[in-house]
Design a protein around this motif. Sequence first.
Motif, mmCIF file in Angstrom:
data_model
loop_
_atom_site.group_PDB
_atom_site.id
_atom_site.type_symbol
_atom_site.label_atom_id
_atom_site.label_comp_id
_atom_site.label_asym_id
_atom_site.label_seq_id
_atom_site.Cartn_x
_atom_site.Cartn_y
_atom_site.Cartn_z
ATOM 1 N N THR A 248 0.832 -1.206 0.000
ATOM 2 C CA THR A 248 0.000 0.000 0.000
ATOM 3 C C THR A 248 0.864 1.253 0.000
ATOM 4 O O THR A 248 0.621 2.190 -0.779
ATOM 5 N N VAL A 249 1.884 1.272 0.854
ATOM 6 C CA VAL A 249 2.778 2.438 0.909
ATOM 7 C C VAL A 249 3.491 2.633 -0.419
ATOM 8 O O VAL A 249 3.576 3.756 -0.945
ATOM 9 N N ASN A 250 4.007 1.552 -0.993
ATOM 10 C CA ASN A 250 4.731 1.664 -2.258
ATOM 11 C C ASN A 250 3.816 2.086 -3.401
ATOM 12 O O ASN A 250 4.185 2.918 -4.233
ATOM 13 N N THR A 251 2.617 1.523 -3.448
ATOM 14 C CA THR A 251 1.692 1.832 -4.536
ATOM 15 C C THR A 251 1.277 3.292 -4.517
ATOM 16 O O THR A 251 1.285 3.977 -5.548
ATOM 17 N N PHE A 252 0.940 3.804 -3.342
ATOM 18 C CA PHE A 252 0.425 5.165 -3.273
ATOM 19 C C PHE A 252 1.527 6.224 -3.152
ATOM 20 O O PHE A 252 1.226 7.405 -3.022
ATOM 21 N N SER A 253 2.783 5.775 -3.194
ATOM 22 C CA SER A 253 3.879 6.736 -3.274
ATOM 23 C C SER A 253 4.388 6.887 -4.711
ATOM 24 O O SER A 253 5.238 7.731 -4.979
ATOM 25 N N ILE A 254 3.859 6.076 -5.621
ATOM 26 C CA ILE A 254 4.229 6.178 -7.032
ATOM 27 C C ILE A 254 3.432 7.309 -7.678
ATOM 28 O O ILE A 254 2.207 7.372 -7.525
ATOM 29 N N PRO A 255 4.077 8.229 -8.404
ATOM 30 C CA PRO A 255 3.352 9.330 -9.049
ATOM 31 C C PRO A 255 2.315 8.830 -10.052
ATOM 32 O O PRO A 255 2.554 7.860 -10.779
ATOM 33 N N ILE A 256 1.168 9.465 -10.068
ATOM 34 C CA ILE A 256 0.084 9.122 -10.980
ATOM 35 C C ILE A 256 -0.043 10.213 -12.029
ATOM 36 O O ILE A 256 -0.171 11.389 -11.692
ATOM 37 N N CYS A 257 0.006 9.818 -13.289
ATOM 38 C CA CYS A 257 0.020 10.792 -14.388
ATOM 39 C C CYS A 257 -1.094 10.591 -15.403
ATOM 40 O O CYS A 257 -1.201 11.358 -16.357
ATOM 41 N N GLN A 258 -1.899 9.532 -15.233
ATOM 42 C CA GLN A 258 -2.834 9.178 -16.301
ATOM 43 C C GLN A 258 -4.278 9.154 -15.814
ATOM 44 O O GLN A 258 -5.024 8.207 -16.066
ATOM 45 N N CYS B 284 -10.713 -0.764 -5.614
ATOM 46 C CA CYS B 284 -9.334 -0.305 -5.790
ATOM 47 C C CYS B 284 -8.392 -1.507 -5.776
ATOM 48 O O CYS B 284 -8.220 -2.151 -4.738
ATOM 49 N N GLU B 285 -7.803 -1.777 -6.906
ATOM 50 C CA GLU B 285 -6.944 -2.936 -7.094
ATOM 51 C C GLU B 285 -5.580 -2.441 -7.573
ATOM 52 O O GLU B 285 -5.490 -1.575 -8.445
ATOM 53 N N ILE B 286 -4.515 -2.979 -7.011
ATOM 54 C CA ILE B 286 -3.174 -2.465 -7.294
ATOM 55 C C ILE B 286 -2.823 -2.462 -8.781
ATOM 56 O O ILE B 286 -2.318 -1.454 -9.298
ATOM 57 N N PRO B 287 -3.058 -3.546 -9.547
ATOM 58 C CA PRO B 287 -2.706 -3.494 -10.979
ATOM 59 C C PRO B 287 -3.397 -2.354 -11.722
ATOM 60 O O PRO B 287 -2.798 -1.739 -12.616
ATOM 61 N N GLN B 288 -4.644 -2.055 -11.353
ATOM 62 C CA GLN B 288 -5.366 -0.967 -12.020
ATOM 63 C C GLN B 288 -4.806 0.399 -11.618
ATOM 64 O O GLN B 288 -4.749 1.319 -12.441
ATOM 65 N N ILE B 289 -4.379 0.541 -10.367
ATOM 66 C CA ILE B 289 -3.771 1.801 -9.926
ATOM 67 C C ILE B 289 -2.418 1.989 -10.602
ATOM 68 O O ILE B 289 -2.067 3.104 -11.012
ATOM 69 N N LEU B 290 -1.657 0.915 -10.742
ATOM 70 C CA LEU B 290 -0.342 1.012 -11.375
ATOM 71 C C LEU B 290 -0.444 1.418 -12.843
ATOM 72 O O LEU B 290 0.480 2.024 -13.391
ATOM 73 N N LYS B 291 -1.575 1.081 -13.475
ATOM 74 C CA LYS B 291 -1.769 1.494 -14.873
ATOM 75 C C LYS B 291 -1.868 3.018 -15.011
ATOM 76 O O LYS B 291 -1.630 3.560 -16.095
ATOM 77 N N LEU B 292 -2.213 3.700 -13.925
ATOM 78 C CA LEU B 292 -2.319 5.156 -13.951
ATOM 79 C C LEU B 292 -1.011 5.848 -13.595
ATOM 80 O O LEU B 292 -0.917 7.072 -13.656
ATOM 81 N N SER B 293 0.001 5.067 -13.222
ATOM 82 C CA SER B 293 1.249 5.664 -12.764
ATOM 83 C C SER B 293 2.107 6.123 -13.934
ATOM 84 O O SER B 293 1.888 5.747 -15.097
ATOM 85 N N CYS B 294 3.090 6.948 -13.617
ATOM 86 C CA CYS B 294 4.000 7.475 -14.638
ATOM 87 C C CYS B 294 4.918 6.362 -15.155
ATOM 88 O O CYS B 294 5.286 5.448 -14.420
ATOM 89 N N SER B 295 5.307 6.467 -16.404
ATOM 90 C CA SER B 295 6.082 5.409 -17.040
ATOM 91 C C SER B 295 7.457 5.233 -16.402
ATOM 92 O O SER B 295 8.027 4.137 -16.423
ATOM 93 N N HIS B 296 8.039 6.303 -15.813
ATOM 94 C CA HIS B 296 9.380 6.186 -15.249
ATOM 95 C C HIS B 296 9.393 5.411 -13.934
ATOM 96 O O HIS B 296 10.454 5.194 -13.340
ATOM 97 N N SER B 297 8.229 4.979 -13.456
ATOM 98 C CA SER B 297 8.147 4.213 -12.208
ATOM 99 C C SER B 297 8.121 2.714 -12.463
ATOM 100 O O SER B 297 7.744 1.943 -11.580
ATOM 101 N N TYR B 298 8.552 2.282 -13.633
ATOM 102 C CA TYR B 298 8.383 0.866 -13.989
ATOM 103 C C TYR B 298 9.237 -0.051 -13.114
ATOM 104 O O TYR B 298 8.865 -1.210 -12.864
ATOM 105 N N LEU B 299 10.396 0.423 -12.612
ATOM 106 C CA LEU B 299 11.222 -0.424 -11.758
ATOM 107 C C LEU B 299 10.523 -0.724 -10.433
ATOM 108 O O LEU B 299 10.557 -1.859 -9.946
ATOM 109 N N ARG B 300 9.883 0.281 -9.856
ATOM 110 C CA ARG B 300 9.155 0.056 -8.611
ATOM 111 C C ARG B 300 7.951 -0.837 -8.840
ATOM 112 O O ARG B 300 7.617 -1.680 -8.005
ATOM 113 N N LYS B 301 7.293 -0.679 -9.980
ATOM 114 C CA LYS B 301 6.151 -1.544 -10.290
ATOM 115 C C LYS B 301 6.608 -2.992 -10.447
ATOM 116 O O LYS B 301 5.969 -3.922 -9.950
#
Length: 311
Positions: free
Chosen positions: A158-168, A177-194
């Motif tokens: 939860t901490v890691n997911t909601f600390s990733i910038p959201i750009c989309q 609220c499901e993590i894979p769907q939230i990660l789809k909204l994140s910025c592309s430069h966060s792919y290593l954390r994802k």
Amino acid sequence: MSNGSSITEFLLLAFADTRELQLLHFWLFLGIYLAALLGNGLIITAVACDHCLYTPMYFFLLNLSLLDLGSISTTLPKAMANSLWETRAISYLGCAAQVFFFLFLMVGEYCLLTVMAYDRYVAICKPLHYGTLLGSRACVHMAAAAWGSGFLYAVLHTVNTFSIPICQGNALNQFFCEIPQILKLSCSHSYLRKAGLLLFGFSLSSGCFVFILLSYVQIFRAVLRIPSKHGRHKAFSMCLPHMAVVSLVLITAMFAYLKPPSIFSSALDLVLAVLYSVVPPAVNPLIYSMRNKELKDTLKKLIQLFFCQQQ
């Protein structure tokens, strides 16, 4: 560009566009939710009230029912409220809380199912050592480890997911609220954390899966050596409910989280999410009580006692 700090709410996926279908989904999920509450509540009451059920298997089953009640209460009430009030919104903090509790309870359930596989292994392969290996203190420690693993996993993700910038944007392609769907909204430069989040989750689930698989390999080898047909049938009956629940959760969850990106369908994602998040808590009481004479007898006594008190 927006990020988590500027987003105040997320938009969940609507089940239907027309009012009639929204109400239909509301009543359908209300029925499923009430069935889950009733079934799991009866198992918790039966195990807590009947001293004959004070055994490791039923202790773990009581914990499983508690986890099931929590997990289905994390997702369905909000989905039903959204269908009833014709809204899709969930607050940012509400979404974070839903992610945390869903992960906490689902991962805890998966870890508990792993512990229950060990319980079945000891009961069938090492029956003479069952009381020693699965004493009351050991059972409490194993159940606490399952709950604790779910809690730590949920905090980390939860901490890691909601600390990733959201750009989309803020529209999620899921009814909760499901993590894979939230990660789809994140910025592309966060792919290593994802990738790190997915790798950690895959490692934990694979470890539990391998443990369950090895346990059942040993169980089947032991059962096939039982000379009595009645003995083999009894042993398989002990394991069948657990195998059914594990298979349902694993197959649907793994396909939902590990399917190739090319297989994209909102309807498919929705169906899979319902199968692994809604169906197991509702059907687990039926699966575990259907072939369990002791549990059915206790439930009958409780129901008869309830109606006698009403008269």
